[in-house]
Design a protein around this motif. Structure first.
Motif, PDB file in Angstrom:
ATOM      1  N   THR A   1      66.265 -35.986  10.114  1.00  0.00           N
ATOM      2  CA  THR A   1      65.527 -34.849   9.545  1.00  0.00           C
ATOM      3  C   THR A   1      64.261 -34.568  10.348  1.00  0.00           C
ATOM      4  OG1 THR A   1      66.361 -35.351   7.319  1.00  0.00           O
ATOM      5  CG2 THR A   1      64.379 -33.982   7.468  1.00  0.00           C
ATOM      6  N   MET A   2      63.528 -35.623  10.687  1.00  0.00           N
ATOM      7  CA  MET A   2      62.297 -35.460  11.450  1.00  0.00           C
ATOM      8  C   MET A   2      62.580 -34.883  12.831  1.00  0.00           C
ATOM      9  SD  MET A   2      60.512 -39.083  10.414  1.00  0.00           S
ATOM     10  CE  MET A   2      59.178 -38.907  11.570  1.00  0.00           C
TER      11      MET A   2
ATOM     12  N   GLU B   1      65.155 -33.121  13.924  1.00  0.00           N
ATOM     13  CA  GLU B   1      65.600 -31.726  13.873  1.00  0.00           C
ATOM     14  C   GLU B   1      64.445 -30.785  13.532  1.00  0.00           C
ATOM     15  OE1 GLU B   1      68.701 -31.741  11.005  1.00  0.00           O
ATOM     16  OE2 GLU B   1      70.116 -32.865  12.278  1.00  0.00           O
ATOM     17  N   THR B   2      63.636 -31.158  12.559  1.00  0.00           N
ATOM     18  CA  THR B   2      62.539 -30.291  12.129  1.00  0.00           C
ATOM     19  C   THR B   2      61.473 -30.154  13.203  1.00  0.00           C
ATOM     20  OG1 THR B   2      62.895 -30.930   9.815  1.00  0.00           O
ATOM     21  CG2 THR B   2      60.777 -29.914  10.362  1.00  0.00           C
ATOM     22  N   LEU B   3      61.065 -31.255  13.796  1.00  0.00           N
ATOM     23  CA  LEU B   3      60.019 -31.209  14.818  1.00  0.00           C
ATOM     24  C   LEU B   3      60.478 -30.416  16.033  1.00  0.00           C
ATOM     25  CD1 LEU B   3      58.709 -34.889  14.583  1.00  0.00           C
ATOM     26  CD2 LEU B   3      57.519 -32.815  13.832  1.00  0.00           C
TER      27      LEU B   3
ATOM     28  N   ARG C   1      62.662 -27.935  15.934  1.00  0.00           N
ATOM     29  CA  ARG C   1      62.641 -26.529  15.522  1.00  0.00           C
ATOM     30  C   ARG C   1      61.229 -25.955  15.571  1.00  0.00           C
ATOM     31  NH1 ARG C   1      66.351 -27.902  11.359  1.00  0.00           N
ATOM     32  NH2 ARG C   1      64.636 -27.887   9.848  1.00  0.00           N
ATOM     33  N   LEU C   2      60.249 -26.820  15.325  1.00  0.00           N
ATOM     34  CA  LEU C   2      58.854 -26.377  15.364  1.00  0.00           C
ATOM     35  C   LEU C   2      58.323 -26.257  16.786  1.00  0.00           C
ATOM     36  CD1 LEU C   2      57.383 -28.481  12.398  1.00  0.00           C
ATOM     37  CD2 LEU C   2      57.909 -26.028  12.427  1.00  0.00           C
TER      38      LEU C   2
ATOM     39  N   GLU D   1      59.952 -35.434   3.761  1.00  0.00           N
ATOM     40  CA  GLU D   1      60.116 -33.986   3.619  1.00  0.00           C
ATOM     41  C   GLU D   1      58.780 -33.301   3.326  1.00  0.00           C
ATOM     42  OE1 GLU D   1      63.070 -33.628   0.623  1.00  0.00           O
ATOM     43  OE2 GLU D   1      64.710 -34.329   1.924  1.00  0.00           O
TER      44      GLU D   1
ATOM     45  N   LEU E   1      56.733 -33.165   6.578  1.00  0.00           N
ATOM     46  CA  LEU E   1      57.231 -32.136   7.480  1.00  0.00           C
ATOM     47  C   LEU E   1      56.884 -30.748   6.975  1.00  0.00           C
ATOM     48  CD1 LEU E   1      60.729 -33.688   8.280  1.00  0.00           C
ATOM     49  CD2 LEU E   1      58.760 -33.546   9.828  1.00  0.00           C
ATOM     50  N   SER E   2      56.930 -30.562   5.656  1.00  0.00           N
ATOM     51  CA  SER E   2      56.539 -29.276   5.069  1.00  0.00           C
ATOM     52  C   SER E   2      55.066 -28.975   5.352  1.00  0.00           C
ATOM     53  CB  SER E   2      56.798 -29.302   3.559  1.00  0.00           C
ATOM     54  OG  SER E   2      56.356 -28.108   2.950  1.00  0.00           O
TER      55      SER E   2
ATOM     56  N   LYS F   1      54.667 -27.876   8.949  1.00  0.00           N
ATOM     57  CA  LYS F   1      55.079 -26.472   9.159  1.00  0.00           C
ATOM     58  C   LYS F   1      53.939 -25.524   8.819  1.00  0.00           C
ATOM     59  CE  LYS F   1      59.958 -27.220   7.998  1.00  0.00           C
ATOM     60  NZ  LYS F   1      61.033 -26.890   6.995  1.00  0.00           N
TER      61      LYS F   1
END
Length: 409
Positions: free
Chosen positions: A326-327, A329-331, A333-334, A398, A401-402, A405
Motif C-alpha cells: 500500500t505504501m 503504490e501510494t507514494l 502515485r504521489l 492508511e 498516507l492520507s 496526500k
C-alpha cells in the motif's frame, strides 16, 4: 586514575533513533493536540501469534514446578530450539549444519555488535552504504573505525548503494579483511540475487575475507529465487558468519531471541599465519560474557516452527507486507521515487527537489504529523533519502498516507 575508553567519545552524541525520539518529543511538547503516527522506527505492532503465547504459558507453568524449573541454561541455547532451527531454516534449503554451529542469542543486535570482538582491532572493514548503524558504531567502540572525516569514518571502506548503481554494491577494488552484508537490506529494503551473492563469496574466498551476513529479514522474502541464507552459496561455510532474528519474523522485539551461525570450517589467521577456528572462540566468548537466552523465550521461538506457528507467522508477515504494498503504490502515485517494499518491510524513498534527509523529516513531522527515518543516519549514501517501515497497523498506515496526500497538495 581510571582512564576512559576514548573511542566511545568518537561516537555521535546519540544513537540515530534516540535523535529521532528527541525531535518527536520536542514536537509533542509544542503541539500537545497533534496525533503523531510513526512510520520510522522498525518496531512491530501486531501481537504475538497464539502458538507463541501458548508456548510461553506452558513454559512459565513449568518454571513454577520443581520438576520443570530451569535455572542457568546452556549459553549456546537449548538443543530443542537449535534442532528446530536446523530442521526448518536450513535443511529445506539444502544447507547442512551441525547443532554446535548454532548459537541462540537475545536478538541479532547483540551478536552483530559483539561479533567483532573475535578479530584484531586493526582489521580493515567494508560496509555497504547505507547500513544499519550498529555495525559501524560497535567497531568505533573498539577503535577500528578511525575518526570521522566529512561524515565518513577514515578506516571504513564504503560501498555505495543508490539509485545510480541500482542498489547493487560493487566489490572492493582491493582486499578488505571484514565485510558486512545485510539482505534483505535494512534500510533500503532491497535484496540480492544468488548470482550477486556468489560474487561476494568468491571474493571472500579469494581474498581471505570474513563476511558478517545479517539475514534478520529473510522471512519477508517473497521471490523464490532470492537466497534466504548465504550458506545457499557453495563455499560460504569457509568465509561467513550469519545472523538471524525473531524480532521481525515473529514479533519478538519485546521477547528477545535470535541466533548466530558460526561454521566449524571458518578460520582466521594469527600474525604468524596459524589458522584458528572461530567457532570455539565464539563458544568461549559466549560462555564468558553471556548467560544464555531465557528458557521461556526459547520455548516461544520453538513454537514458531510448529505447523500452527508457521501459518500464524506467515499471516502476520503478510499483514505487514500488505502495508508495504500500500505504501509503495501510494507514494509512487504521489510522485516519489521509492525502492524496496517487495521482499522486505522497508520503503526507501528519495526526497524531492534535493531536500536533505533531516529537512524532509522535519517537514513531514510538522506538516503531516508523520515520522520517517532520515536516510543520512544510515550513512553518507543515505543523504537525500528517508526510510518508511511497514510495521504499523493497517489503520495507522492508511491514515499516515492520507495525511501525506493532503500535505503534498
Amino acid at each position: 586514575m581510571a582512564l576512559v575508553n576514548e573511542h566511545f567519545l568518537k561516537l555521535p552524541n546519540n544513537y540515530l533513533f534516540a535523535d529521532i525520539a528527541k525531535k518527536v518529543n520536542a514536537f509533542r511538547v509544542t503541539h500537545p493536540k497533534a496525533e503523531v503516527i510513526s512510520l520510522g522506527i522498525g518496531d512491530v505492532t501486531q501481537p504475538l501469534c497464539p502458538a507463541v503465547v501458548e508456548a510461553m504459558h506452558r513454559a512459565a507453568d513449568e518454571m513454577g514446578t520443581l520438576e520443570g524449573f530451569h535455572g542457568y541454561g546452556p549459553e549456546q541455547g537449548y538443543d530443542f530450539l537449535r534442532e528446530a532451527i536446523l530442521k526448518n531454516d536450513f535443511l529445506p534449503r539444502g544447507i547442512h549444519l551441525d547443532i554446535d554451529e548454532i548459537f541462540v542469542n537475545d536478538g541479532a543486535k547483540s551478536d552483530t555488535g559483539n561479533i567483532q570482538e573475535l578479530i584484531r582491532w586493526d582489521n580493515s572493514i567494508g560496509v555497504t552504504d547505507p547500513i544499519y548503524p550498529v555495525y559501524i558504531d560497535s567497531n568505533v567502540m573498539i577503535g577500528r573505525a578511525g575518526v570521522v572525516e566529512n561524515g565518513r569514518w577514515s578506516n571504513v571502506i564504503y560501498m555505495p548503494c543508490n539509485a545510480e548503481n541500482g542498489f547493487v554494491p560493487q566489490l572492493p577494488e582491493h582486499r578488505v579483511d571484514v565485510i558486512y552484508l545485510c539482505y534483505p537490506n535494512n534500510p533500503t529494503g532491497m535484496v540480492i540475487t544468488k548470482d550477486e551473492l556468489r560474487k561476494w563469496v568468491n571474493y571472500a574466498l579469494k581474498n581471505d575475507t570474513l563476511i558478517f551476513y545479517d539475514a534478520a529479514y529473510q522471512a519477508y522474502i517473497q521471490d523464490d529465487d532470492i537466497p534466504h541464507s548465504i550458506y545457499e552459496i557453495r563455499g560460504a561455510r569457509k568465509c561467513a558468519i550469519e545472523f538471524h532474528s525473531y524480532s521481525k519474523t515473529a514479533g519478538f522485539t519485546g521477547i528477545r531471541c535470535g541466533y548466530t551461525v558460526v561454521p566449524k570450517d571458518l578460520t582466521a589467521a594469527t600474525l604468524t599465519g596459524e589458522r584458528i577456528p572461530l567457532n570455539p572462540l565464539w563458544y568461549r566468548r559466549q560462555c564468558t560474557k553471556f548467560n544464555g537466552t531465557s528458557y521461556i523465550s526459547q520455548r516461544a521461538a520453538e513454537a514458531i516452527y510448529t505447523p500452527e506457528g508457521k501459518m500464524q507467522i506467515q499471516t502476520t508477515i503478510g499483514y505487514y507486507m500488505e502495508n508495504a504494498r500500500t505504501m509503495l503504490e501510494t507514494l509512487r502515485r504521489l510522485g516519489f521515487q521509492c525502492y524496496g517494499g517487495e521482499n522486505a518491510p522497508y520503503i526507501w524513498m528519495k526526497t524531492p527537489h534535493g531536500t536533505s534527509s533531516w529537512q524532509f523529516f522535519e517537514s513531514l513531522l510538522y506538516g503531516a504529523n508523520v515520522v520517517c527515518t532520515p536516510g543520512v543516519g544510515f550513512g553518507p549514501s543515505g543523504e537525500g533519502y528517508v526510510r518508511f517501515t511497514a510495521f504499523g497497523s493497517h489503520e495507522q498506515t492508511e491514515e499516515a498516507l492520507s495525511r501525506m496526500k493532503k500535505w503534498i497538495s
